[in-house]
Motif scaffolding. Structure first.
Motif, mmCIF file in Angstrom:
data_model
loop_
_atom_site.group_PDB
_atom_site.id
_atom_site.type_symbol
_atom_site.label_atom_id
_atom_site.label_comp_id
_atom_site.label_asym_id
_atom_site.label_seq_id
_atom_site.Cartn_x
_atom_site.Cartn_y
_atom_site.Cartn_z
ATOM 1 N N ALA A 1 0.898 -1.316 -0.148
ATOM 2 C CA ALA A 1 -0.253 0.109 -0.175
ATOM 3 C C ALA A 1 0.980 1.291 0.115
ATOM 4 O O ALA A 1 0.681 2.463 -0.567
ATOM 5 N N ILE A 2 1.954 1.162 0.609
ATOM 6 C CA ILE A 2 2.840 2.319 0.834
ATOM 7 C C ILE A 2 3.591 2.557 -0.463
ATOM 8 O O ILE A 2 3.351 3.648 -1.065
ATOM 9 N N THR A 3 4.072 1.643 -1.134
ATOM 10 C CA THR A 3 4.566 1.863 -2.623
ATOM 11 C C THR A 3 3.672 2.427 -3.659
ATOM 12 O O THR A 3 4.160 3.295 -4.186
ATOM 13 N N TRP A 4 2.336 1.802 -3.605
ATOM 14 C CA TRP A 4 1.369 2.316 -4.560
ATOM 15 C C TRP A 4 1.014 3.771 -4.166
ATOM 16 O O TRP A 4 0.799 4.752 -4.951
ATOM 17 N N ASN A 5 0.878 4.181 -2.894
ATOM 18 C CA ASN A 5 0.692 5.510 -2.492
ATOM 19 C C ASN A 5 1.865 6.360 -3.010
ATOM 20 O O ASN A 5 1.535 7.606 -3.440
ATOM 21 N N LEU A 6 3.098 5.989 -2.964
ATOM 22 C CA LEU A 6 4.177 6.934 -3.380
ATOM 23 C C LEU A 6 4.107 7.140 -4.736
ATOM 24 O O LEU A 6 4.329 8.273 -5.360
ATOM 25 N N ILE A 7 3.732 6.064 -5.570
ATOM 26 C CA ILE A 7 3.782 6.144 -6.947
ATOM 27 C C ILE A 7 2.667 7.155 -7.385
ATOM 28 O O ILE A 7 2.858 8.020 -8.226
ATOM 29 N N THR B 1 -5.820 0.382 -8.441
ATOM 30 C CA THR B 1 -5.301 0.659 -7.299
ATOM 31 C C THR B 1 -5.221 -0.692 -6.226
ATOM 32 O O THR B 1 -4.362 -0.980 -6.061
ATOM 33 N N ILE B 2 -6.580 -1.450 -6.234
ATOM 34 C CA ILE B 2 -6.475 -2.822 -5.630
ATOM 35 C C ILE B 2 -5.329 -3.717 -6.189
ATOM 36 O O ILE B 2 -4.637 -4.235 -5.411
ATOM 37 N N PRO B 3 -5.648 -3.990 -7.573
ATOM 38 C CA PRO B 3 -4.780 -4.986 -7.905
ATOM 39 C C PRO B 3 -3.391 -4.575 -8.118
ATOM 40 O O PRO B 3 -2.452 -5.488 -7.729
ATOM 41 N N MET B 4 -2.941 -3.502 -8.280
ATOM 42 C CA MET B 4 -1.552 -3.034 -8.340
ATOM 43 C C MET B 4 -0.912 -3.351 -6.773
ATOM 44 O O MET B 4 0.192 -3.537 -6.685
ATOM 45 N N ALA B 5 -1.718 -2.501 -6.001
ATOM 46 C CA ALA B 5 -1.251 -2.740 -4.540
ATOM 47 C C ALA B 5 -1.056 -4.186 -4.051
ATOM 48 O O ALA B 5 -0.137 -4.512 -3.189
ATOM 49 N N GLY B 6 -1.932 -4.978 -4.564
ATOM 50 C CA GLY B 6 -1.884 -6.348 -4.230
ATOM 51 C C GLY B 6 -0.944 -7.046 -4.881
ATOM 52 O O GLY B 6 -0.131 -7.747 -4.126
ATOM 53 N N LEU B 7 -0.535 -6.547 -6.174
ATOM 54 C CA LEU B 7 0.569 -7.274 -6.583
ATOM 55 C C LEU B 7 1.864 -6.799 -5.896
ATOM 56 O O LEU B 7 2.849 -7.590 -5.816
ATOM 57 N N MET B 8 2.133 -5.632 -5.589
ATOM 58 C CA MET B 8 3.425 -5.105 -4.867
ATOM 59 C C MET B 8 3.443 -5.556 -3.582
ATOM 60 O O MET B 8 4.546 -5.921 -3.110
ATOM 61 N N ARG C 1 -10.470 10.921 -16.619
ATOM 62 C CA ARG C 1 -10.504 9.440 -17.178
ATOM 63 C C ARG C 1 -9.030 8.783 -16.479
ATOM 64 O O ARG C 1 -9.098 7.743 -15.954
ATOM 65 N N GLY C 2 -7.961 9.708 -16.468
ATOM 66 C CA GLY C 2 -6.681 9.339 -15.690
ATOM 67 C C GLY C 2 -7.061 8.851 -14.240
ATOM 68 O O GLY C 2 -6.557 7.773 -13.763
ATOM 69 N N ILE C 3 -7.948 9.709 -13.467
ATOM 70 C CA ILE C 3 -8.267 9.477 -12.195
ATOM 71 C C ILE C 3 -8.796 7.975 -12.054
ATOM 72 O O ILE C 3 -8.746 7.323 -11.149
ATOM 73 N N VAL C 4 -9.900 8.015 -12.920
ATOM 74 C CA VAL C 4 -10.641 6.765 -12.857
ATOM 75 C C VAL C 4 -9.855 5.450 -12.947
ATOM 76 O O VAL C 4 -10.003 4.420 -12.429
ATOM 77 N N MET C 5 -8.966 5.522 -14.116
ATOM 78 C CA MET C 5 -7.999 4.621 -14.261
ATOM 79 C C MET C 5 -7.338 4.077 -12.910
ATOM 80 O O MET C 5 -7.079 3.061 -12.678
ATOM 81 N N ALA C 6 -6.674 5.155 -12.198
ATOM 82 C CA ALA C 6 -5.790 5.176 -11.129
ATOM 83 C C ALA C 6 -6.839 4.166 -9.840
ATOM 84 O O ALA C 6 -6.395 3.411 -9.320
ATOM 85 N N TRP C 7 -7.941 4.742 -9.997
ATOM 86 C CA TRP C 7 -8.983 3.767 -9.021
ATOM 87 C C TRP C 7 -8.986 2.362 -9.400
ATOM 88 O O TRP C 7 -8.869 1.604 -8.649
ATOM 89 N N VAL C 8 -9.251 2.257 -10.615
ATOM 90 C CA VAL C 8 -9.605 0.900 -11.185
ATOM 91 C C VAL C 8 -8.305 -0.006 -10.768
ATOM 92 O O VAL C 8 -8.449 -1.282 -10.285
#
Length: 321
Positions: free
Chosen positions: A78-84, A301-308, A292-299
């Protein structure tokens, strides 16, 4: 300590949620807005712990050191995705980053993921809360335009700048109520895995206080990159629009925390509310490319934070923890 670092990054990542609209309309100066937001975040964090209980039940990690590895890896993701997302100025959800990190670490470690909690308390509110925020903000703004249709624009703007001080404080209180509790839930989960906390007990007072303090400190540190996105790039805000967006978003935050105990995203809620008030002027007033860029970040967030988080778990587990 890792959870409190996340709490701190949550504060500077999400400071814009509470104050971007007030700063962009010049209702508050940036420094005054940050001080106010930090204090109200602190107060909001002390108002309840039901959301913390929900977060602590998302996964059931193993006991002992292995369980701590799972919890720690989830927070690191979660920290990693927050910083990105902070670096690129994208107002993504720290809440969903934390949930995604916990789920990712849980799956990587073959821990039990309580999918009923994830669906009922995270996935459904994640979709519903922005839609409610958009529609409610649109209706509130239409009501304001109709009620004050005969008012002098300059006088109306000055009055709403004063009102925005109150709505911004309300928004910051809701942010503290929601976001500090998520870190409380992670610390309680860590305590449970090591036998320092019994299932069903309330959140210890020291956990409440340190989480409130870390979130407030992070908020005071500011989040200027994201503030520019929310305050200027989505729509051109004026005091009435800012007031309507903040009032609507804070109402959604209070309802979900006290009634449904759901850890919703303050970022999603205020951003959708800003889009809702902008749409009352005309749909083209909303800069849909930015949206649209904000919505993409929303979509993502959960899978990318999970991957990290899964990667973090693999690295830590490989070195013997």
């Amino acid at each position: 300590m890792i959870a409190l670092i996340f709490d701190y990054t949550n504060g500077f990542h999400d400071a814009a949620n509470a104050i971007a609209t007030s700063v962009s309309t010049r209702a508050l100066t940036p420094r005054v807005a940050l001080i106010m937001a930090a204090l109200m975040n602190l107060l909001g964090a002390l108002l309840g712990t039901e959301v913390a209980k929900t977060v602590s039940e998302v996964i059931t990690p193993p006991t002992g050191l292995h369980g701590l590895t799972v919890v720690g890896a989830g927070v690191l993701g979660a920290i990693t995705w927050n910083l990105i997302t902070w670096y690129y100025g994208l107002p993504s959800s720290s809440s969903h980053a934390l949930i995604g990190g916990a789920v990712g670490a849980g799956l990587a470690s073959a821990s039990t993921v309580n999918w009923d909690k994830v669906v009922d308390k995270v996935a459904i509110p994640m979709v519903v809360s922005p839609l409610v925020g958009f529609a409610a903000a649109y209706l509130v703004m239409v009501a304001i335009l109709w009620i004050f249709r005969k008012s002098h624009p300059g006088r109306m703007s000055r009055r709403f700048r004063i009102a925005q001080s109150l709505s911004a404080a309300s928004m910051a209180l809701g942010h503290g109520l929601q976001d500090a509790q998520k870190t409380m839930g992670i610390i309680v989960l860590a305590l449970l895995t090591t036998g320092h906390h019994a299932e069903g007990d309330g959140v210890p007072l020291w956990v409440v206080l340190v989480c409130a303090g870390a979130l407030s400190a992070g908020t005071y540190a500011g989040g200027w990159r994201i503030m520019r996105t929310l305050g200027r790039k989505v729509i051109e805000l004026d005091p009435p629009k800012g007031f309507a967006a903040e009032l609507t978003a804070s109402g959604v935050l209070y309802s979900t925390a006290f009634i449904w105990q759901a850890p919703i995203s303050t970022t999603h809620t205020i951003t959708s509310a800003i889009m809702g008030v902008g749409a009352t002027k005309r749909l083209s007033a909303v800069r849909w490319g930015v949206a649209r860029g904000i919505v993409m970040a929303w979509v993502f967030t959960i899978p990318m934070a999970g991957l990290m988080a899964a990667i973090a778990y693999g690295v830590v587990h490989f070195f013997g923890a």
